[in-house]
Enzyme design. Structure first.
Site, PDB file in Angstrom:
ATOM      1  N   HIS A  39      -3.539   7.181   1.966  1.00  0.00           N
ATOM      2  CA  HIS A  39      -3.921   5.837   1.540  1.00  0.00           C
ATOM      3  C   HIS A  39      -5.340   5.561   2.007  1.00  0.00           C
ATOM      4  O   HIS A  39      -5.671   5.773   3.176  1.00  0.00           O
ATOM      5  CB  HIS A  39      -2.948   4.817   2.121  1.00  0.00           C
ATOM      6  CG  HIS A  39      -3.373   3.394   1.934  1.00  0.00           C
ATOM      7  ND1 HIS A  39      -3.791   2.898   0.718  1.00  0.00           N
ATOM      8  CD2 HIS A  39      -3.447   2.356   2.824  1.00  0.00           C
ATOM      9  CE1 HIS A  39      -4.096   1.617   0.858  1.00  0.00           C
ATOM     10  NE2 HIS A  39      -3.899   1.278   2.118  1.00  0.00           N
TER      11      HIS A  39
ATOM     12  N   ASN B 182     -10.079  -0.255  -0.481  1.00  0.00           N
ATOM     13  CA  ASN B 182      -8.615  -0.201  -0.388  1.00  0.00           C
ATOM     14  C   ASN B 182      -8.034  -0.787  -1.670  1.00  0.00           C
ATOM     15  O   ASN B 182      -8.100  -1.995  -1.897  1.00  0.00           O
ATOM     16  CB  ASN B 182      -8.159  -1.005   0.833  1.00  0.00           C
ATOM     17  CG  ASN B 182      -6.657  -0.956   1.050  1.00  0.00           C
ATOM     18  OD1 ASN B 182      -5.896  -0.573   0.161  1.00  0.00           O
ATOM     19  ND2 ASN B 182      -6.218  -1.382   2.220  1.00  0.00           N
TER      20      ASN B 182
ATOM     21  N   CYS C 296       0.806  -1.221   0.000  1.00  0.00           N
ATOM     22  CA  CYS C 296       0.000   0.000   0.000  1.00  0.00           C
ATOM     23  C   CYS C 296       0.835   1.265   0.000  1.00  0.00           C
ATOM     24  O   CYS C 296       0.361   2.334  -0.390  1.00  0.00           O
ATOM     25  CB  CYS C 296      -0.962   0.004   1.189  1.00  0.00           C
ATOM     26  SG  CYS C 296      -2.095  -1.412   1.204  1.00  0.00           S
TER      27      CYS C 296
END
Length: 323
Positions: A250, A280, A114
């Site tokens: 993020h 996500n 990520c």
């Protein structure tokens, strides 16, 4: 005057199929209320059989090039952040290069899950300022749906697929008020591997494996690490939170974003959130959110923007730029 990597344009791409929480609840033991309460996610995009990490990355790259007013041949560096490459090798960045019709340029992948896009931005920024390239495509692209355990309701509801891209150009700008990347900061702590990982790999099991996560532990580390690195990168650029126009974090969980903003004393209105519609998307989440906020007019030229992310490893990082 000083040399900086200036953001010329952004782009993104999402799979055709959009899956709402209600649709997901038809096959997974969950509900829209459960997902929204815990994560803020309402929908995500899931790649079809003909959609891959490289195809999504290529589409995002084309959109970023169009926004920058450039042609593929103007690019001499491609850095692609992904944890879900098309193949073990070669790098998916080389497939994007071929798709764009670029005969020769530097092209490689970066794997930091990520945080991958922040790692890719930092690498590209250093190469541009060092003179190794003039213009770079920096891409975050993922097809996380390929590595999800769809019987694990605690993880499969959290992720989506997509890609985001930016074009950076080496420019000489005014040091005080010029556009470009002002500072980057990266970190990693491999002691926390067991908290977020994929249980497979070519050198261990010979299989792709599935994502495994201990959510509460990851949550606690995320709030601490993200707030810390944001302060660190601002200090490196001689800025404070009061100077920041937008934070593009993020997009893992709305609760993490809210908790981080509170810890820093940031108004929620200054934090770009797209997790409700994208879920996500790992390395794609920051450039996806950045492109969304630029295209809808929230982020405008001259704004100070902080990008930040944390992912498996753990890895985490942040960049501050003047758009």
């Amino acid at each position: 005057m000083t040399i900086r990597s200036v953001l010329l344009g952004t782009g993104s791409a999402l799979p055709v199929r959009r899956v709402t929480n209600a649709e997901l609840a038809e096959t997974v033991d969950t509900s829209d209320e459960w997902i929204v309460e815990r994560t803020g996610i309402r929908a995500r995009h899931v790649a079809g059989d003909d959609e891959t990490t490289s195809s999504l990355a290529t589409a995002a790259a084309r959109n970023a090039l169009a926004a920058a007013g450039l042609e593929p041949g103007d690019i001499d560096l491609i850095v692609l952040a992904t944890a879900t490459p098309d193949q073990t090798f070669p790098a998916s960045a080389t497939k994007v290069q071929a798709n764009l019709g670029i005969n020769d340029c530097v092209a490689f992948d970066v794997a930091a899950v990520c945080s991958g896009f922040l790692y890719a931005v930092t690498v590209a920024d250093n190469m541009l300022r060092g003179g190794a390239a003039r213009r770079a495509l920096v891409i975050g692209a993922e097809t996380f749906s390929r590595i999800l355990d769809w019987e694990d309701r605690t993880t499969c509801v959290l992720f989506g697929d997509g890609a985001g891209a930016i074009v950076l150009e080496r420019q000489e700008v005014d040091e005080a008020n010029g556009a470009g990347i002002l500072a980057n900061r990266l970190h990693a702590d491999g002691r926390h591997n067991e908290l977020l990982y994929v249980d497979g790999g070519p050198s261990t099991t010979g299989t792709v494996g599935k994502l495994r996560m201990r959510g509460q532990e990851v949550f606690r580390h995320a709030v601490v690490n993200l707030s810390s690195v944001l302060r660190e990168v601002l200090e490196a650029a001689s800025l404070s939170t009061a100077d920041v126009d937008w934070v593009v974090p993020h997009q893992a969980n709305a609760r993490i974003l809210d908790a981080t903003a509170r810890k820093l004393g940031l108004e929620r209105e200054r934090v770009v959130m797209t997790v409700d519609q994208h879920a996500n998307t790992s390395a794609a989440s920051v450039p996806l959110a950045l492109d969304t906020a630029i295209r809808d007019g929230r982020i405008v030229r001259g704004d100070l923007v902080v990008l930040e992310a944390m992912g498996g490893g753990f890895t985490w990082g942040a960049s501050v730029l003047r758009y």
